[in-house]
Design a protein around this motif. Sequence first.
Motif, PDB file in Angstrom:
ATOM      1  N   LYS C  88       3.552 -10.208   0.968  1.00  0.00           N
ATOM      2  CA  LYS C  88       3.735 -11.588   1.419  1.00  0.00           C
ATOM      3  C   LYS C  88       5.095 -12.129   0.992  1.00  0.00           C
ATOM      4  N   LYS C  89       5.487 -11.788  -0.249  1.00  0.00           N
ATOM      5  CA  LYS C  89       6.743 -12.318  -0.782  1.00  0.00           C
ATOM      6  C   LYS C  89       7.928 -11.843   0.045  1.00  0.00           C
ATOM      7  N   LYS C  90       7.869 -10.575   0.453  1.00  0.00           N
ATOM      8  CA  LYS C  90       9.001 -10.005   1.184  1.00  0.00           C
ATOM      9  C   LYS C  90       8.879 -10.245   2.673  1.00  0.00           C
ATOM     10  N   GLY C  91       7.865 -10.987   3.084  1.00  0.00           N
ATOM     11  CA  GLY C  91       7.719 -11.312   4.507  1.00  0.00           C
ATOM     12  C   GLY C  91       7.488 -10.102   5.390  1.00  0.00           C
ATOM     13  N   CYS C  92       6.708  -9.160   4.926  1.00  0.00           N
ATOM     14  CA  CYS C  92       6.433  -7.975   5.741  1.00  0.00           C
ATOM     15  C   CYS C  92       5.429  -8.312   6.839  1.00  0.00           C
ATOM     16  N   ASP C  93       5.410  -7.473   7.889  1.00  0.00           N
ATOM     17  CA  ASP C  93       4.455  -7.720   8.960  1.00  0.00           C
ATOM     18  C   ASP C  93       3.670  -6.472   9.328  1.00  0.00           C
ATOM     19  N   SER C  94       3.835  -5.411   8.523  1.00  0.00           N
ATOM     20  CA  SER C  94       3.122  -4.174   8.833  1.00  0.00           C
ATOM     21  C   SER C  94       3.232  -3.257   7.620  1.00  0.00           C
ATOM     22  N   ILE C  95       2.483  -2.149   7.665  1.00  0.00           N
ATOM     23  CA  ILE C  95       2.478  -1.228   6.530  1.00  0.00           C
ATOM     24  C   ILE C  95       2.742   0.195   7.012  1.00  0.00           C
ATOM     25  N   ILE C  96       3.584   0.900   6.274  1.00  0.00           N
ATOM     26  CA  ILE C  96       3.696   2.342   6.467  1.00  0.00           C
ATOM     27  C   ILE C  96       3.235   2.982   5.169  1.00  0.00           C
ATOM     28  N   SER C  97       2.144   3.740   5.203  1.00  0.00           N
ATOM     29  CA  SER C  97       1.699   4.377   3.966  1.00  0.00           C
ATOM     30  C   SER C  97       2.029   5.856   4.012  1.00  0.00           C
ATOM     31  N   ILE C  98       2.591   6.340   2.912  1.00  0.00           N
ATOM     32  CA  ILE C  98       3.020   7.734   2.836  1.00  0.00           C
ATOM     33  C   ILE C  98       2.362   8.362   1.618  1.00  0.00           C
ATOM     34  N   GLY C  99       1.448   9.294   1.817  1.00  0.00           N
ATOM     35  CA  GLY C  99       0.809   9.920   0.670  1.00  0.00           C
ATOM     36  C   GLY C  99      -0.499  10.584   1.011  1.00  0.00           C
ATOM     37  N   GLY C 100      -1.293  10.816  -0.030  1.00  0.00           N
ATOM     38  CA  GLY C 100      -2.590  11.446   0.162  1.00  0.00           C
ATOM     39  C   GLY C 100      -3.686  10.399   0.277  1.00  0.00           C
ATOM     40  N   GLY C 101      -4.924  10.825   0.019  1.00  0.00           N
ATOM     41  CA  GLY C 101      -6.078   9.950   0.208  1.00  0.00           C
ATOM     42  C   GLY C 101      -5.993   8.647  -0.551  1.00  0.00           C
ATOM     43  N   SER C 102      -5.560   8.706  -1.808  1.00  0.00           N
ATOM     44  CA  SER C 102      -5.536   7.504  -2.633  1.00  0.00           C
ATOM     45  C   SER C 102      -4.565   6.468  -2.095  1.00  0.00           C
ATOM     46  N   VAL C 103      -3.380   6.925  -1.716  1.00  0.00           N
ATOM     47  CA  VAL C 103      -2.379   6.007  -1.178  1.00  0.00           C
ATOM     48  C   VAL C 103      -2.878   5.371   0.117  1.00  0.00           C
ATOM     49  N   ILE C 104      -3.465   6.198   0.974  1.00  0.00           N
ATOM     50  CA  ILE C 104      -3.902   5.699   2.277  1.00  0.00           C
ATOM     51  C   ILE C 104      -5.022   4.668   2.099  1.00  0.00           C
ATOM     52  N   ASP C 105      -5.969   4.969   1.213  1.00  0.00           N
ATOM     53  CA  ASP C 105      -7.053   4.019   0.964  1.00  0.00           C
ATOM     54  C   ASP C 105      -6.506   2.707   0.395  1.00  0.00           C
ATOM     55  N   THR C 106      -5.573   2.816  -0.540  1.00  0.00           N
ATOM     56  CA  THR C 106      -4.969   1.613  -1.105  1.00  0.00           C
ATOM     57  C   THR C 106      -4.281   0.800  -0.015  1.00  0.00           C
ATOM     58  N   ALA C 107      -3.555   1.485   0.844  1.00  0.00           N
ATOM     59  CA  ALA C 107      -2.842   0.789   1.917  1.00  0.00           C
ATOM     60  C   ALA C 107      -3.824   0.089   2.852  1.00  0.00           C
ATOM     61  N   LYS C 108      -4.961   0.730   3.101  1.00  0.00           N
ATOM     62  CA  LYS C 108      -5.975   0.078   3.934  1.00  0.00           C
ATOM     63  C   LYS C 108      -6.423  -1.225   3.267  1.00  0.00           C
ATOM     64  N   GLY C 109      -6.613  -1.152   1.949  1.00  0.00           N
ATOM     65  CA  GLY C 109      -7.006  -2.350   1.210  1.00  0.00           C
ATOM     66  C   GLY C 109      -5.931  -3.425   1.277  1.00  0.00           C
ATOM     67  N   ILE C 110      -4.685  -3.012   1.089  1.00  0.00           N
ATOM     68  CA  ILE C 110      -3.575  -3.976   1.141  1.00  0.00           C
ATOM     69  C   ILE C 110      -3.566  -4.674   2.491  1.00  0.00           C
TER      70      ILE C 110
END
Lengths: 388, 205, 421
Positions: C88-110
């Motif tokens: 929110k602080k950086k004004g993002c509008d989308s996510i690119i997640s790069i990694g294994g299961g843990s990263v992807i799950d975290t990104a889904k949560g984010i």
Amino acid sequence: MHIPDHYEFLNHSKIISGKCALETIPAELGGYDAQKPLVIALKSVVERGLKKKFIKTFSNSMVVLGGIYDEVREYAGISLAQDAAILFKARGCDSIIALGCGPAVDLAKAVNVLVSEKIDNLSAHYEGAAIKGPLKPLIVVTAGRSNGREAANALVVDNRELVSDFLCPDVFIIDPRMTPGSCGESVAESGATAMAQAFAVLTDRGINPMTAAVAHPAMSYLAEYLAKGVKRPKNRQASVALANASVMASAAYSNSRPGMANLLAGELAEATGISAGRFERIILPSVIAAMLKKKAWIEDDLYLAAAGIDGYAATPAGERTQRGLEVSLNIVGGLKKVLPVSLSEMKVQKHFLEKAAKAAAAKSGKRFTEAECASVLAQAWDAAGKVK
Amino acid sequence: MNINKYPEIVPGRKFLKEFYVGIMLWVVGRALQVAAKVDKEVKAELAKLPNNFTLRMMVAPEKAFPLFFYAKLLPSFVTDIGLLPYGIQMFLHKDKEGNIKYIGADPKGKKADLSVIFTSIEAAWLVLSFQESTATAYMHGRFVVEGDLPHSLTFVRALDIVEVFLLPKIISGLAVKRYPKWSEMSLMRKFWKRIVIYIRAFTIG
Amino acid sequence: MLLPSFYDFCCRVKTISGHKALEAIPGLLAGMNARRPLIVTDKGVAAVGLIGIVKKALGSKLKIGAIYDNVPVDSDYKVVDDAAKVYKKKGCDSIISIGGGSVIDTAKGINIVASLGSDTLLDYQGFGAVNRKLNPHVVIPTTAGTGSEMTLVAVIADPDRKIKMLFVSYFILPDIAVLDPRMTKTLPGFLTAATAMDAMTHACEAYFCLEKNPMSDGHAYRAIKLISDNLLKVVKNPGDMKGRLALANASALAGVAFSNSMVGVVHNLGHTIGALCHVPHGNAMSILLPYGMEYNLHKSGDIIGEILLPLGGAEIYASTPKKKRAEKVVELIRKMNQDLHDATGGRHPRFLKEITDRNGKQIVPHSMLPTIADCMMLDGARMSNPEEVLPADAILILEHAWEGTPLNRKKINKGGKKVKY
Ligand SMILES: [Fe+2]
């Protein structure tokens, strides 16, 4: 197994198939925070008395049907979409259900664009304006004759096509209470369309594992159930399987390149105003015959899907391409003479053929020459594509 | 265009199925309460749930039907088996001492820790008329679970055992994955408990 | 092909696969009106230089809002909330997640927190809490195995309550999965083996567990074929980019299959062993897969036998009598584990007692087996297994898998009918 150096794939629609599938609609709508759908129904489906059954499945749910707009016949025109959009707004609907395949789905997609983008007609989009964002939830209840565009990211209204990933329906409901066909002819036509699409996907050189995974069950169901379904259109199991095949073939095909049969049938359909499914029935055997003659190599997926695991494994590797084509020919043959089998029977004017061959070759991206197309059409003229 | 040609449709209700499902929920609730008292295995299974725990079984949607003003006038028996006023549901409560008790169908003032929600009346009908086993029904999404997944597994397992007690093999064989062999559950235990559970479920609880 | 009495299938993730797949991302994000992505990853991925490759591929067309590389191995909701703040602080509008299961799950949560507006993930627990379209999410998996890029589930821990929160919704599905072999190129052999065997398990279990359907079958079949054709080749020759692309495809296909058909006893026990003994998921899978099949053989032997075709090829399938096919499948999986064991210099464990930590200490002591068998009852995967699994059954499987002997099938507690799919 072939994996292209680059491919993209999207199969947006959820499929819910089988017993009590219709009863899941309220929950599906609930997932989108929607509970007042407008139903856009095929007249023929309503006339067969399915409306009452359909309404009954919403018993004891929070869903209120904003209206059942049942004016859709063979042709999807913008005026119908505009009428339905008025109804949508007047009733404060928040979602759309298409009851029936073919034009009902085309129209439902069009209505969805109109009401979601708050516009009166599609001309801006025909001119090239992109659809901006997700549309309202669209659920398709399959029934009646399919035109192969249901699961695709496209709509055709007034014979003009509009393409966008947002147009894919969100959910397909395949319920044995809705799928049984009215007559063998309509089953045959939907089947021919699905067959032409699945065949195009599985014989395309750019085939990828995702399209193959979706076209595989489509082809398998056609092999197993098409002949049965045409003979007994009211058979529930066959009709569910064939409806599945239609949806899957359509989804896979929208991620693949059109085959020769699809292109030629499309051209002839546009020229004559007769539905493409009928031409596909006629042209597909000639296309397969030509491929057999040419001894073109194709991926194993076709034979695996058409013959099943045991049949596939029992055949030596070198014969699989040919056997795959032969089995495909047999599947089309299962349609017997329910539909016309030659262009001459259809009384197509001969000068259309030339034009069609030329246009199809031009659209094929150099995969087929005009001469090849013309020779296939010449064969199809008097049904020379033999059926075993 | 005359929009009145296409009237708005408010779908009706399936009273017979509602009635059946309501009664079955009541039976299941009472049977679980009794089985937790008389059968060791069910008791052990339900012991895995934390104390002071409320469980709810219901048919979606919860707020389907507005409270009828005369709901309060009806005998508690009618409201208890989930008829009419509250949507169809039932509550089980495990108190501080670990006793399981069926506590009726009125959701007022109760907060469920675990909800087993049938997605539609037809789904509840399929499951409670034993056309689909609990496992199959779960696979087919006939019910969803709100709350901790481990707790719901415990509950489903207890339900499976109770089903074997209550129903003749020809029916419960369809409803559970592996029908217990005599080595696991003795004939005596089954028949004796079947009788006890039935009698107590309908009487003292 | 089997026509189930009821099934549902959904995988609305757009897949981009290829040797230059990463380069397609800016265009695709623009198509979704996204211009400023947050990159979510972990330190390990950043350390091997994969972020650099992605950045280069994204080019100058896309402005990266921020890079969040603080995702730990066992991610929890606090990480999610923290990253959502950055978003929110950086004004993002989308996510690119790069990694294994843990990263992807975290990104889904984010994505849940960032799109739906609240400050914490805790607000979105429970059925139906995530009820509208989230912001665009592009996933770039760096292991070919978990299939998380294709699943609608996010598992995120809550360390305070000591539970794992499960978020399930079609809206959690990422929008785009990018399968590019450059991202798995640096994965060491033993990890390639373990993650690919995880994918293999997804595909096999999807094929024989209760929720199998025509679409999941079509995907699972191809996943099994691709892994059996390519895994050993890639482990022996890590630079085999075609093989890497095939494995990435297989992992995604298997992800589609199992997220629509669920998994069974292998994952059931594997999850439990993972939680109790911290055995890497892929290792638990490769060890337990043959046992899980043996355990279900009397219920679903015909179906398991069909796996022989993609696994062993047409010649072996045709020359094996129908009744022996399922056993042959088990044999081939065991052989595959053995081959991988040899090819990785013993770093791919074959039995539970072989798994060791960095100091060479056994991770799963024999004394743990009864505890594992008891806790197994609390995992959801047991629902979809064809045969009932109770603690007594679990201990039977675990004992054999620990020792490394084939399952004594006479001891399996049988009863009930053949499975009707
Ligand atoms: Fe896994």
